[in-house]
Design an enzyme around this catalytic site. Structure first.
Site, short mmCIF file in Angstrom:
data_model
loop_
_atom_site.label_atom_id
_atom_site.label_comp_id
_atom_site.label_asym_id
_atom_site.label_seq_id
_atom_site.Cartn_x
_atom_site.Cartn_y
_atom_site.Cartn_z
N GLU A 157 0.02 -0.83 5.69
CA GLU A 157 0.86 -0.63 6.68
C GLU A 157 0.59 0.88 7.31
O GLU A 157 1.28 1.22 7.87
CB GLU A 157 2.54 -1.31 5.89
CG GLU A 157 3.24 -1.13 6.62
CD GLU A 157 3.91 0.48 6.58
OE1 GLU A 157 5.10 1.56 7.71
OE2 GLU A 157 3.77 1.23 5.39
N ASP B 206 0.56 -0.92 0.44
CA ASP B 206 -0.17 0.05 -0.31
C ASP B 206 0.98 1.11 -0.04
O ASP B 206 2.20 1.26 0.78
CB ASP B 206 -1.07 -0.40 1.07
CG ASP B 206 -0.57 -0.06 2.93
OD1 ASP B 206 0.43 -0.35 2.56
OD2 ASP B 206 -0.79 0.40 3.33
#
Length: 384
Positions: free
Chosen positions: A138, A76
């Site tokens: 994350e 991400d």
């Protein structure tokens, strides 16, 4: 195509997926699983338990024995809205020795190198396995990796986890932990000329924000020598919303509060302190009107990374890079999540964290090449 060229191709492909955390990353994960399958590597996809748009992935090549190495990255990225980019953020643009694009530095550059290394490892006579862990969310507090790490317990236990956040290929052996909350203040609206009969969600929320300032001041005043910058647990609010009109006591106010906690301090204790202050403020609000109150939602709790004594992960990275310096960072990583579950972990990856999250984010080509040299060295060690 050389292995380095494969890594470079993979970087182009990964950046093209706009995997902003508030959206999803499933398209990228499915593509990676398919690409690995084409290399003869079976990947295990771990769906997010609450969001079908998101998933993580892990894979292994080499013999099913303990003592291998995990290459850990996240898929991400942060948003690009409101940023002034000079080129398309979802296309890798190479100029002046730099690779521009969202996530090139944080951290699809490392992801591309890890995938290329896994494919190369599948063609080599490894004596110990190479494992890949590719997570999601994350950027939302290192929360998406947890089901993946738990599922990886079925693999032979690796001796080292290398989390490839941008460290300029230096070994980072410690980082702060964290805990974060979203606070919703519920006031009681009256005309502002009679504000003493109402409850202003904004003004009551300000009491909590003043407490944030007080904690930072106290932490700074009591700070001891530490490798962390700053050398105290910080408390931060970066977003706030509230109110309806200037002549109405605010019926609502929302904001975030997060703690970046020094290793050795207990995030649970900071949680207790904060919730005690919330309870104190809420009691005063309810004394004016019973419908007023405060709702607190915990967003994440991230364990810190503590430097290990004779840690296998640190020793591995230092042996490959030749780095003997002592580095810790104040941002959090998934290394803490691995360590608290029993893995030896270190942070080491290409790029400079100063370039992360900014417009025109970039990874220097020299750093990308240094990352591939690391992978080549690692593969040789897994063959020995």
């Amino acid at each position: 195509m050389t292995d380095y060229a494969t890594a470079r191709m993979l970087l182009d492909r990964l950046v093209a997926f706009p995997t902003v955390s508030r959206g999803g990353n499933r398209d990228l994960i499915d593509w990676v699983a398919g690409w690995l399958s084409g290399q003869g590597i079976e990947a295990v996809v771990v769906p997010d338990p609450s969001d079908p748009r998101k998933a993580s992935l892990f894979a292994q090549v080499g013999p099913a024995v303990p003592g291998g190495v995990v290459l850990s990255g996240h898929s991400d990225v942060v948003p690009v809205e409101g940023q002034d980019w000079s080129s398309d953020p979802w296309t890798v643009t190479e100029r002046d020795g730099r690779l521009y694009g969202r996530g090139t530095c944080d951290m699809k550059g490392f992801d591309a190198l890890a995938l290329a290394a896994l494919a190369a490892a599948a063609r080599r006579p490894l004596k110990r396995p190479l494992q890949l862990a590719l997570s999601h969310d994350e950027e939302l507090g290192c929360i998406g990796c947890i089901p993946m790490i738990e599922a990886m317990a079925d693999l032979p236990r690796a001796s080292a986890v290398v989390v490839g956040e941008p460290t300029m290929m230096k070994a980072v052996t410690g980082h702060k932990g964290g805990v974060a909350f979203w606070v919703r203040m519920r006031g009681h609206e009256v005309h502002s000329s009679l504000m003493h009969t109402g409850v202003s969600a904004i003004l009551e929320g300000a009491k909590l924000l003043m407490w944030v300032n007080e904690m930072n001041a106290a932490g700074q005043a009591a700070a001891k020598e530490s490798p962390f910058v700053p050398p105290w647990t910080t408390v931060h609010t970066g977003e706030i919303h509230g109110g309806t009109a200037h002549n109405i006591t605010a019926g609502n106010c929302e904001f975030g509060v997060d703690f970046r906690v020094l290793p050795g301090e207990d995030p649970q204790e900071w949680r207790r302190k904060f919730l005690a202050k919330v309870a104190e403020v809420e009691a005063g609000m309810k004394a004016i009107h019973p419908d007023a109150g405060i709702e607190v939602t915990e967003k994440f709790a991230l364990p810190g990374l503590a430097p290990e004594t004779d840690g296998a992960a640190e020793a591995l990275v230092r042996a490959i890079t030749g780095d003997n310096g002592s580095q810790v960072v104040s941002y959090g990583t998934e290394a803490g999540q691995f360590q608290v579950r029993g893995w030896s972990a270190v942070v080491c990856g290409p790029g400079d964290i100063e370039q992360a999250h900014k417009p025109d984010e970039y990874l220097e080509v020299a750093q990308f090449r240094a990352g591939w040299a690391f992978m080549e060295n690692l593969l040789e060690r897994l063959e020995a």
